[in-house]
Scaffold this motif. Structure first.
Motif, PDB file in Angstrom:
ATOM      1  N   UNK A 114      59.409  39.520  38.102  1.00  0.00           N
ATOM      2  CA  UNK A 114      58.569  39.403  39.255  1.00  0.00           C
ATOM      3  C   UNK A 114      58.138  37.737  39.574  1.00  0.00           C
ATOM      4  N   UNK A 115      58.153  37.366  40.877  1.00  0.00           N
ATOM      5  CA  UNK A 115      57.849  36.285  41.276  1.00  0.00           C
ATOM      6  C   UNK A 115      56.398  35.763  40.873  1.00  0.00           C
ATOM      7  N   UNK A 116      56.417  34.469  40.466  1.00  0.00           N
ATOM      8  CA  UNK A 116      55.319  33.945  40.173  1.00  0.00           C
ATOM      9  C   UNK A 116      54.016  34.368  41.139  1.00  0.00           C
ATOM     10  N   UNK A 117      54.338  34.237  42.251  1.00  0.00           N
ATOM     11  CA  UNK A 117      53.184  34.408  43.251  1.00  0.00           C
ATOM     12  C   UNK A 117      52.535  35.838  43.248  1.00  0.00           C
ATOM     13  N   UNK A 203      57.777  31.007  49.939  1.00  0.00           N
ATOM     14  CA  UNK A 203      58.613  31.492  49.129  1.00  0.00           C
ATOM     15  C   UNK A 203      60.113  31.821  49.624  1.00  0.00           C
ATOM     16  N   UNK A 204      60.866  30.744  49.630  1.00  0.00           N
ATOM     17  CA  UNK A 204      62.095  30.289  50.439  1.00  0.00           C
ATOM     18  C   UNK A 204      63.372  31.052  49.544  1.00  0.00           C
ATOM     19  N   UNK A 205      63.110  31.491  48.335  1.00  0.00           N
ATOM     20  CA  UNK A 205      64.112  31.797  47.538  1.00  0.00           C
ATOM     21  C   UNK A 205      64.865  33.036  47.938  1.00  0.00           C
TER      22      UNK A 205
ATOM     23  N   UNK B   2      49.131  34.147  30.631  1.00  0.00           N
ATOM     24  CA  UNK B   2      48.989  33.521  31.895  1.00  0.00           C
ATOM     25  C   UNK B   2      47.736  32.515  31.501  1.00  0.00           C
ATOM     26  N   UNK B   3      47.906  31.271  31.860  1.00  0.00           N
ATOM     27  CA  UNK B   3      46.836  30.466  31.708  1.00  0.00           C
ATOM     28  C   UNK B   3      45.440  31.083  32.800  1.00  0.00           C
ATOM     29  N   UNK B   4      45.899  31.737  33.812  1.00  0.00           N
ATOM     30  CA  UNK B   4      44.959  32.092  34.808  1.00  0.00           C
ATOM     31  C   UNK B   4      43.999  33.065  34.361  1.00  0.00           C
ATOM     32  N   UNK B   5      44.632  33.957  33.398  1.00  0.00           N
ATOM     33  CA  UNK B   5      43.814  35.134  32.815  1.00  0.00           C
ATOM     34  C   UNK B   5      42.871  34.381  31.555  1.00  0.00           C
ATOM     35  N   UNK B   6      43.309  33.305  30.973  1.00  0.00           N
ATOM     36  CA  UNK B   6      42.578  32.814  30.104  1.00  0.00           C
ATOM     37  C   UNK B   6      41.259  32.067  30.856  1.00  0.00           C
ATOM     38  N   UNK B   7      41.590  31.686  31.875  1.00  0.00           N
ATOM     39  CA  UNK B   7      40.432  30.986  32.917  1.00  0.00           C
ATOM     40  C   UNK B   7      39.479  31.919  33.179  1.00  0.00           C
ATOM     41  N   UNK B   8      39.915  33.439  33.664  1.00  0.00           N
ATOM     42  CA  UNK B   8      38.915  34.411  33.856  1.00  0.00           C
ATOM     43  C   UNK B   8      37.783  34.487  32.506  1.00  0.00           C
ATOM     44  N   UNK B   9      38.422  34.345  31.493  1.00  0.00           N
ATOM     45  CA  UNK B   9      37.432  34.465  30.265  1.00  0.00           C
ATOM     46  C   UNK B   9      36.079  33.680  30.352  1.00  0.00           C
ATOM     47  N   UNK B  10      36.306  32.553  30.970  1.00  0.00           N
ATOM     48  CA  UNK B  10      35.312  31.516  31.178  1.00  0.00           C
ATOM     49  C   UNK B  10      34.560  31.438  32.169  1.00  0.00           C
ATOM     50  N   UNK B  11      35.112  32.295  33.335  1.00  0.00           N
ATOM     51  CA  UNK B  11      34.283  32.102  34.584  1.00  0.00           C
ATOM     52  C   UNK B  11      32.785  32.538  34.401  1.00  0.00           C
ATOM     53  N   UNK B  12      32.465  33.453  33.918  1.00  0.00           N
ATOM     54  CA  UNK B  12      31.019  33.484  33.616  1.00  0.00           C
ATOM     55  C   UNK B  12      30.122  32.563  33.135  1.00  0.00           C
TER      56      UNK B  12
END
Lengths: 261, 176
Positions: A114-117, A203-205, B2-12
Motif C-alpha cells: 500500500x502507498x503510505x497515503x 503521488x507521482x510514482x 504507525x505513529x499516527x495510530x499511537x497519536x489517536x490514543x492520546x487524542x482525548x
C-alpha cells in the motif's frame, strides 16, 4: 506576607511543607518518606486537613474535566501504564502490539504494497471525523475559495467531486501534512451525520487502480491518477463506499473500470 | 505500526487538556488541530521519548503563542472565555464545582497548568517538568502554591471578590 490574615500561602516554610504534602497526594514519596509523613499526620490535624483538601481539589478537578468521549469507539486505551509508553514508543513495539490486538489489520499489513497515503488518509479520517467544528454546508462561494486555496498549496488543481447523488454534501476541507508534500482532505456528510473524507495528495510514482484498505470498522478505497493519489474513507459499508469511489474516480478524470475488484 | 495510530490514543487527553487550558471549546479544537498537524509534520522515526509528554509540550507551545497573539488577557478580564461559562452546579466531596472552577481560573497560568497536568492528566512531576520545560523543583513549588491558593480561595467568604487577584496572565519565557 504583608497580609497578616493570609499566612499560609506564601511563607517559605509553609511552601516547603505544602510541597511535601502535595508529594504525598501525588504518590511521589518513597515508602519511607511516606511512612514518616503518615505518622506525623496522625497527630498533626492541620496538615492532615490540608492533605484532605488537596485530595478533594483533585476529585473536583477530575470531575470538572472528564475525558472527552466523542469518537471513543475509535480510541483504544493502551493497557500498559502510560509512564512506560515512552520506552514502548522508543522500541516501536509494545504499543504497536497493544493497538494491533485491539485494531486488527484485516488487509495487508502496513508496508506490504500500500502507498503510505492510503494509511495516512485512513488515520486522518479517524482523527478528524469525530470533530463537530464545521457542521454547516460549504456554500458555492466558499467552495470555490477552498478549492483555490488547496490547489495553490498542493501546487496542482484539486477538485471535490459532488457526491449529492449519494446524499453527501461537502462540509469542509483542510490542509494536512503528507509524506510527499501537503495533502487536502475534503469532508462530506449526509443527513444522518455519517461522514466520508476524500484525501488527495501528490503521488507521482505510478498510476493505481482502485484498491481497498480495511482498518477496524473503517474502509478506505484508494487510487492514483495523473500525479495525484486519492483515498476515500468511510465507515463499514464496503459496497457502497466502492460505488461512491468509482463515481468519484471517474469524476476526477480517472478510469475506474480498470479496477477488477 | 504507525505513529499516527499511537497519536489517536492520546487524542482525548489532548482535547481535555486543551479545553481545561482555554476553557473555550472552539479555541481548544483549534489548538488540538494545530498540535496534530505539527506532530504529524515534525515526527520522524527514530525519535525516542515520551509521546504523550511531547504532544502536550507541542500543545502548550501553541497555546502560549496564541496567548501572546491575544496579548494581555487578564485572568479576570471580562472578555476572557472562562468568564462566560455555564457554571456546573454539582458538588464533589463537599466542594462546589462552580467554586473550584472559579478558583482554578483565578490562579496564575503557571500554577494552573501544572495543577492540570498533575491532578487531571496525572502526570508524574518529572513528566510535568518535561512538558513545562522547567526543573522538577519548580513544578513542585508551583503545584504547592497553586493548591494553597485554591484552598485560600475556596475558604474565602466571597469567591467573586475582584480585588484579591487581579493578576494578569503571565507568559513566561521558556528557559531550558
Amino acid at each position: 506576607m504583608n497580609e497578616p490574615r493570609d499566612t499560609s500561602a506564601n511563607a517559605p516554610e509553609n511552601d516547603d511543607d505544602a510541597r511535601l504534602l502535595c508529594a504525598l497526594v501525588d504518590g511521589e514519596l518513597s515508602g519511607d518518606e511516606r511512612a514518616v509523613l503518615l505518622d506525623r499526620l496522625a497527630h498533626d490535624t492541620a496538615a492532615a486537613e490540608r492533605v484532605e483538601h488537596y485530595r478533594r481539589q483533585n476529585a473536583a478537578l477530575r470531575q470538572l474535566f472528564p475525558l472527552p468521549s466523542e469518537g471513543a469507539s475509535l480510541f483504544v486505551q493502551p493497557r500498559t501504564p502510560w509512564r512506560r509508553l515512552g520506552l514502548a514508543a522508543a522500541s516501536g513495539l509494545v504499543l504497536g502490539l497493544a493497538l494491533g490486538a485491539a485494531l486488527p489489520w484485516q488487509a495487508l499489513p502496513w508496508g506490504m504494497g500500500q502507498p503510505d497515503f492510503a494509511q495516512r488518509a485512513d488515520v486522518a479520517y479517524a482523527v478528524y471525523v469525530p470533530e463537530r467544528r464545521h457542521p454547516v454546508e460549504v456554500t458555492v462561494a466558499e467552495q470555490a475559495h477552498l478549492l483555490t486555496w488547496l490547489s495553490n498549496r498542493l501546487k496542482q488543481p484539486v477538485a471535490a467531486p459532488p457526491l449529492g447523488e449519494y446524499g453527501y454534501a461537502l462540509v469542509g476541507g483542510r490542509l494536512l501534512p503528507g509524506d510527499s508534500g501537503p495533502a487536502a482532505q475534503f469532508m462530506y456528510q449526509n443527513a444522518a451525520g455519517t461522514r466520508l473524507t476524500l484525501y488527495i495528495t501528490p503521488f507521482p510514482q505510478r498510476k493505481l487502480a482502485l484498491q481497498l484498505l480495511r482498518e477496524g470498522e473503517r474502509r478506505t478505497v484508494y487510487w492514483a491518477n495523473q500525479g495525484l493519489g486519492y483515498a476515500l474513507s468511510g465507515p463499514g459499508d464496503e459496497a457502497r463506499l466502492r460505488a461512491i469511489a468509482v463515481d468519484a474516480c471517474n469524476a476526477l478524470g480517472g478510469d475506474a473500470s480498470a479496477w477488477s475488484g | 505500526m504507525s505513529f499516527e495510530s499511537d497519536l489517536l490514543v492520546w487524542l482525548p487527553h489532548l482535547r481535555r487538556y486543551a479545553r481545561a487550558l482555554t476553557r473555550d471549546q472552539a479555541w481548544a479544537d483549534d489548538l488540538v488541530q494545530d498540535t496534530l498537524e505539527r506532530a504529524l509534520s515534525k515526527w520522524h522515526w527514530g525519535r525516542s521519548g515520551n509521546l504523550r509528554a511531547w504532544l502536550l509540550t507541542l500543545l502548550r507551545h501553541r497555546f502560549i503563542d496564541q496567548l501572546r497573539a491575544r496579548r494581555e488577557i487578564a485572568v479576570d478580564d471580562e472578555t476572557a472565555p472562562w468568564q462566560h461559562l455555564p457554571a456546573p452546579s454539582n458538588e464533589v466531596d463537599g466542594l462546589l464545582l462552580r467554586d473550584v472552577e472559579r478558583a482554578l481560573y483565578r490562579l496564575p497560568l503557571e500554577q494552573r497548568e501544572v495543577l492540570l497536568l498533575v491532578a487531571v492528566e496525572e502526570l508524574s512531576y518529572q513528566d510535568a517538568a518535561k512538558v513545562l520545560q522547567v526543573p522538577v523543583g519548580t513544578v513542585m513549588s508551583r503545584l504547592a502554591r497553586g493548591r494553597e491558593r485554591m484552598r485560600a480561595l475556596l475558604a474565602g467568604p466571597v469567591a467573586g471578590d475582584a480585588t484579591s487577584t487581579r493578576a494578569p496572565l503571565k507568559v513566561v519565557k521558556h528557559t531550558p
